[in-house]
Scaffold this motif. Structure first.
Motif, PDB file in Angstrom:
ATOM      1  N   ASN A   1      22.554   4.920  17.714  1.00  0.00           N
ATOM      2  CA  ASN A   1      21.439   5.655  17.092  1.00  0.00           C
ATOM      3  C   ASN A   1      21.368   7.148  17.455  1.00  0.00           C
ATOM      4  O   ASN A   1      20.407   7.816  17.096  1.00  0.00           O
ATOM      5  CB  ASN A   1      20.095   5.002  17.438  1.00  0.00           C
TER       6      ASN A   1
ATOM      7  N   GLY B   1      23.158   9.468  16.285  1.00  0.00           N
ATOM      8  CA  GLY B   1      23.380  10.309  15.097  1.00  0.00           C
ATOM      9  C   GLY B   1      24.835  10.671  14.885  1.00  0.00           C
ATOM     10  O   GLY B   1      25.149  11.667  14.228  1.00  0.00           O
TER      11      GLY B   1
ATOM     12  N   ASP C   1      18.670   3.393  11.001  1.00  0.00           N
ATOM     13  CA  ASP C   1      18.017   3.424  12.311  1.00  0.00           C
ATOM     14  C   ASP C   1      18.237   2.134  13.101  1.00  0.00           C
ATOM     15  O   ASP C   1      17.696   1.948  14.175  1.00  0.00           O
ATOM     16  CB  ASP C   1      16.522   3.757  12.157  1.00  0.00           C
TER      17      ASP C   1
ATOM     18  N   GLY D   1      28.534   2.930  18.512  1.00  0.00           N
ATOM     19  CA  GLY D   1      27.695   3.383  19.628  1.00  0.00           C
ATOM     20  C   GLY D   1      27.981   2.566  20.888  1.00  0.00           C
ATOM     21  O   GLY D   1      28.159   1.350  20.832  1.00  0.00           O
TER      22      GLY D   1
ATOM     23  N   CYS E   1      20.855  16.755  12.674  1.00  0.00           N
ATOM     24  CA  CYS E   1      21.583  16.281  11.491  1.00  0.00           C
ATOM     25  C   CYS E   1      20.623  16.158  10.321  1.00  0.00           C
ATOM     26  O   CYS E   1      21.051  16.143   9.167  1.00  0.00           O
ATOM     27  CB  CYS E   1      22.242  14.941  11.761  1.00  0.00           C
TER      28      CYS E   1
HETATM   29  N1  LIG Z   1      14.810  13.071  12.885  1.00  0.00           N
HETATM   30  C1  LIG Z   1      16.128  12.981  12.955  1.00  0.00           C
HETATM   31  N2  LIG Z   1      16.724  11.811  12.715  1.00  0.00           N
HETATM   32  C2  LIG Z   1      18.061  11.735  12.788  1.00  0.00           C
HETATM   33  C3  LIG Z   1      18.859  12.869  13.080  1.00  0.00           C
HETATM   34  N3  LIG Z   1      20.159  12.481  13.097  1.00  0.00           N
HETATM   35  C4  LIG Z   1      20.177  11.171  12.796  1.00  0.00           C
HETATM   36  N4  LIG Z   1      18.919  10.714  12.611  1.00  0.00           N
HETATM   37  C5  LIG Z   1      18.517   9.349  12.306  1.00  0.00           C
HETATM   38  O1  LIG Z   1      18.888   8.531  13.400  1.00  0.00           O
HETATM   39  C6  LIG Z   1      19.262   7.215  12.960  1.00  0.00           C
HETATM   40  C7  LIG Z   1      20.639   6.859  13.485  1.00  0.00           C
HETATM   41  O2  LIG Z   1      21.622   7.699  12.913  1.00  0.00           O
HETATM   42  P1  LIG Z   1      23.138   7.287  12.813  1.00  0.00           P
HETATM   43  O3  LIG Z   1      23.855   8.476  12.320  1.00  0.00           O
HETATM   44  O4  LIG Z   1      23.297   6.025  12.061  1.00  0.00           O
HETATM   45  O5  LIG Z   1      23.441   7.036  14.343  1.00  0.00           O
HETATM   46  P2  LIG Z   1      24.787   6.512  15.026  1.00  0.00           P
HETATM   47  O6  LIG Z   1      24.956   7.284  16.266  1.00  0.00           O
HETATM   48  O7  LIG Z   1      25.895   6.542  14.060  1.00  0.00           O
HETATM   49  O8  LIG Z   1      24.391   5.023  15.401  1.00  0.00           O
HETATM   50  P3  LIG Z   1      25.319   3.712  15.594  1.00  0.00           P
HETATM   51  O9  LIG Z   1      26.276   3.659  14.455  1.00  0.00           O
HETATM   52  O10 LIG Z   1      24.338   2.605  15.579  1.00  0.00           O
HETATM   53  O11 LIG Z   1      25.984   3.867  16.902  1.00  0.00           O
HETATM   54  C8  LIG Z   1      19.186   7.263  11.434  1.00  0.00           C
HETATM   55  O12 LIG Z   1      17.949   6.729  11.024  1.00  0.00           O
HETATM   56  C9  LIG Z   1      19.223   8.745  11.121  1.00  0.00           C
HETATM   57  O13 LIG Z   1      18.594   9.084   9.918  1.00  0.00           O
HETATM   58  C10 LIG Z   1      18.186  14.106  13.329  1.00  0.00           C
HETATM   59  O14 LIG Z   1      18.782  15.145  13.614  1.00  0.00           O
HETATM   60  N5  LIG Z   1      16.845  14.094  13.253  1.00  0.00           N
END
Ligand SMILES: Nc1nc2c(ncn2[C@@H]2O[C@H](COP(=O)(O)OP(=O)(O)OP(=O)(O)O)[C@@H](O)[C@H]2O)c(=O)[nH]1
Ligand SMILES: [Mg+2]
Length: 465
Positions: free
Chosen positions: A231, A233, A251, A278, A370
């Motif tokens: 999570n 990002g 999420d 992750g 992001c």
């Molecule tokens: N507010 C906010 N939310 C973010 C940001 N970057 C990512 N998110 C949110 O964080 C959540 C996880 O993002 P992912 O990109 O799927 O995270 P990940 O690191 O790939 O997660 P895993 O694949 O589970 O390891 C999603 O709901 C995104 O929309 C950011 O900069 N700001």
């Protein structure tokens, strides 16, 4: 000049439909082919060498196409033989028609892959390193690789080999003079001075090998892994960097279960981004396998972007990440990326938040979101500047595997020479090692090559080159 018996022809532009298609012809029957198939009202293309002439492409009374023709009499042509290029409308049917007519009426056969360039090499129009670079230029997948190939094409390697050879020849001449005149009272350069010159050559070879190794990494295999807790990002950042939605973002923790990779041009470079699963402790065996693979990818990468979820109270540091942090060095760098600055946790405002990732008192951190895109351009520029900092990064010296092999062999011969000198071996024996080094230098530029080696080099070319 070696004049091959057969005349060859091939489509030299990319196959398929296009605005124009160029058929190239090389060999003794070229002039005859132009005379017979490229009909003009005024002076023929043969009478106007190296000038584009408007022609009716026809075979006897049968019209093939309305086109242009250029005739290049040998030896001042690409292959060194008589050559011609006929520009047609880009239809595969027209091209096939002309090639069939050339073959049926004049026995001009279809060229093999790389055969034009091979003839150019055999006729002394270019050395082997230049010939090889032609393919590299065509195949280049980034500006960086293109620059490296163009350097070879401009003769940079050929010139350094010429310097190596002249240094080795001098060394050999002196060693032999010592053998021939050993009874006479002549003063020769002391062994020490000669030894220093060999060390100097070895140093130059090492530099070339190191530069080319680094350039190779940058050009084809520069891997950048996005890692961090679930999570954080990582997938969102991959999508941002690519400019399209490659990875699934959600999420739900553990969304990316296997790594996802994508090649992309970044500035002058070509890189592979790897979005990983992750890092977390999990009971799910499939996710565990995904995490194991992600750790493997992290280890194979030259640059690691460690994503931190800035909306959380603290930074989670996994064991594998801890290990990489301790390994971080010049050849492998970690950039910490504080994500989600749009919803930053208040703790992340304080320096102590980052205590866990500080190594020797420092760490590199870039703040991004992001979601809003804030800071992503800064990160982008930082990655490019990291690539430029690679040794050889801005100074591409891309060698073929074959070149590296011969440099390596030169190096080994010179090292043996040094140890033979130390052992006080007879000069005749030492001279043999200099010969081996010379032979390998000559192999690089192709002064001495076998049919087998040429076959291997040119078979990877496309037809028409
Ligand atoms: N507010 C906010 N939310 C973010 C940001 N970057 C990512 N998110 C949110 O964080 C959540 C996880 O993002 P992912 O990109 O799927 O995270 P990940 O690191 O790939 O997660 P895993 O694949 O589970 O390891 C999603 O709901 C995104 O929309 C950011 O900069 N700001
Ligand atoms: Mg993900």
């Amino acid at each position: 000049m070696i004049q091959e018996r057969d005349t060859i022809a091939a489509l030299s532009t990319a196959p398929g439909r296009g605005a124009i298609a160029v058929v190239r012809i090389s060999g003794l029957a070229t002039a005859e082919a132009v005379r017979r198939f490229c009909i003009t009202k005024g002076p023929s293309a043969i009478e106007r060498p190296r000038v584009m002439t408007r022609v009716d492409v026809r075979s006897d009374d049968v019209f093939i196409d309305d086109g242009l023709a250029v005739y290049f009499p040998g030896p001042h042509s690409y292959t060194g033989e008589d050559c011609a290029e006929i520009f047609l409308h880009g239809s595969p049917l027209i091209v096939r028609r002309l090639l069939t007519e050339l073959s049926e009426k004049l026995g001009i056969r279809p060229a093999l892959a790389g055969e034009f360039t091979r003839r150019a090499f055999q006729n002394g129009r270019m050395d082997l390193t230049t010939a090889e670079s032609v393919r590299r230029i065509i195949d280049a997948r980034s500006q960086y690789e293109l620059q490296g190939a163009q350097r070879l094409y401009s003769g940079e390697l050929k010139r350094s080999i010429a310097r190596f050879r002249s240094a080795l020849m001098n060394l050999k001449a002196e060693t032999e003079a010592e053998v021939d005149f050993s009874d006479e009272d002549l003063t020769f350069e002391s062994k020490d001075a000669r030894r220093r010159r060999v060390h100097d050559l070895l140093q130059q070879i090492d530099d070339i090998l190191a530069r080319s190794g680094a350039a190779q990494r940058v050009s084809e295999g520069f891997r950048i892994a996005l890692i961090g807790a679930t999570n954080a990002g990582k997938s969102s950042l991959l999508n941002r960097l690519l400019g399209w939605d490659r990875s699934i973002v959600s999420d739900v923790h553990g969304t990316t279960r296997d790594y996802v990779s994508e090649d992309v041009e970044l500035g002058e470079f070509r890189v592979r981004f790897i979005d990983t699963a992750g890092l977390r402790l999990t009971e799910d065996s499939i996710e565990r396998e995904g995490i194991r693979r992600s750790i493997e990818e992290m280890k194979r990468s030259q640059l690691i972007l460690h994503l931190i979820d800035g909306s959380r109270e603290s930074i989670e540091i996994n064991e594998a990440l801890e290990y990489e942090l301790s390994q971080s060095s010049e050849s492998k760098k970690i950039i910490h990326v504080l994500n989600k600055v749009d919803i930053l946790h208040e703790r992340a405002q304080s320096d102590t938040y980052f205590d866990g990732i500080r190594r020797n008192g420092t760490f590199e951190l870039i703040r991004i979101s992001c979601k809003t895109g804030e800071g992503v351009d800064v990160l982008h520029r930082r990655i490019v500047s990291h690539l430029e900092e690679e040794p050889g990064g801005l100074d591409p010296f891309l060698l073929e595997e074959r070149h590296r092999h011969h440099f390596q062999a030169m190096r080994e011969a010179l090292q043996r020479l040094l140890s033979l000198w130390s052992d006080g071996a007879p000069d005749e024996i030492c001279a043999l090692e200099i010969d081996t080094a010379l032979q390998n230098a000559a192999d690089i530029t192709g002064e001495i090559t076998t049919e087998d080696i040429l076959g291997r080099i040119f078979s990877v070319f496309c037809v028409g080159k």
